[in-house]
Design an enzyme around this catalytic site. Sequence first.
Site, PDB file in Angstrom:
ATOM      1  N   GLY A  46      -1.023  -3.997  -5.747  1.00 29.25           N
ATOM      2  CA  GLY A  46      -1.466  -4.998  -4.786  1.00 29.25           C
ATOM      3  C   GLY A  46      -2.752  -4.549  -4.122  1.00 29.25           C
ATOM      4  CD  GLN A  51      -5.809  -2.283   0.292  1.00 34.46           C
ATOM      5  OE1 GLN A  51      -5.229  -3.221  -0.220  1.00 34.46           O
ATOM      6  NE2 GLN A  51      -5.479  -1.026   0.046  1.00 34.46           N
ATOM      7  CB  CYS A  89      -1.583   2.258   1.031  1.00 35.28           C
ATOM      8  SG  CYS A  89      -2.941   1.149   1.440  1.00 35.28           S
ATOM      9  CG  LEU A  90      -4.429   1.029  -4.527  1.00 31.58           C
ATOM     10  CD1 LEU A  90      -5.097  -0.152  -5.198  1.00 31.58           C
ATOM     11  CD2 LEU A  90      -4.275   2.188  -5.506  1.00 31.58           C
ATOM     12  CG  HIS A 131       1.601  -2.550   1.330  1.00 34.44           C
ATOM     13  ND1 HIS A 131       1.943  -1.209   1.428  1.00 34.44           N
ATOM     14  CD2 HIS A 131       0.246  -2.569   1.203  1.00 34.44           C
ATOM     15  CE1 HIS A 131       0.836  -0.477   1.348  1.00 34.44           C
ATOM     16  NE2 HIS A 131      -0.202  -1.277   1.214  1.00 34.44           N
ATOM     17  CD  GLU A 132      -1.340  -5.198  -1.014  1.00 37.98           C
ATOM     18  OE1 GLU A 132      -2.424  -5.169  -0.409  1.00 37.98           O
ATOM     19  OE2 GLU A 132      -0.856  -4.186  -1.567  1.00 37.98           O
ATOM     20  CG  HIS A 135      -3.612  -3.973   3.673  1.00 38.70           C
ATOM     21  ND1 HIS A 135      -4.137  -2.848   4.253  1.00 38.70           N
ATOM     22  CD2 HIS A 135      -2.950  -3.535   2.572  1.00 38.70           C
ATOM     23  CE1 HIS A 135      -3.813  -1.785   3.531  1.00 38.70           C
ATOM     24  NE2 HIS A 135      -3.084  -2.164   2.503  1.00 38.70           N
TER      25      HIS A 135
END
Length: 152
Positions: A46, A51, A89-90, A131-132, A135
């Site tokens: 995701g 990000q 998380c990226l 999660h996304e 953000h």
Amino acid sequence: MAYLRIVTEEDPILRRTSRPVEQITPRILQLLDDMTETMRRAQGCGLAAVQVGVLRRVVVIETEPGQVLELINPRIVAKSGHQEEQEGCLSIPGRWGITSRPAAVVVHALNRKGEQVEYRGTGLLARAMCHELDHLDGKLFTDVLVREGTEE
Ligand code: ZN
């Protein structure tokens, strides 16, 4: 398509609130394509626009290989149950942890054609959606951490 640089935890932009998309322009479509490529190359499931430094309410999710969900102005309209599973998380490379999330969520969003769509997620997909979408409001998984984990 282009690979975009993923901003990391130290960048204060990750704490900002993203703005809704008012019109689905060619730029937004390009952003979706670039975000999918970036997510895949980074081996994530995701990615939110913030990000890659874009404060727009745009998310891509791919928990089933080949099935990319493109979510514009997504919102959670229902949630149920509870799960505690490992998450990463990226934007926070090398850190993993167990989070507290709903077991199932229903998300409403616009697709790339501007049509209203509904997605139901359980398990990993529900976690990825939460999660996304977090953000987009400047929240990170480390905010809902139950305990630190180890790399998967
Ligand atoms: Zn993340």
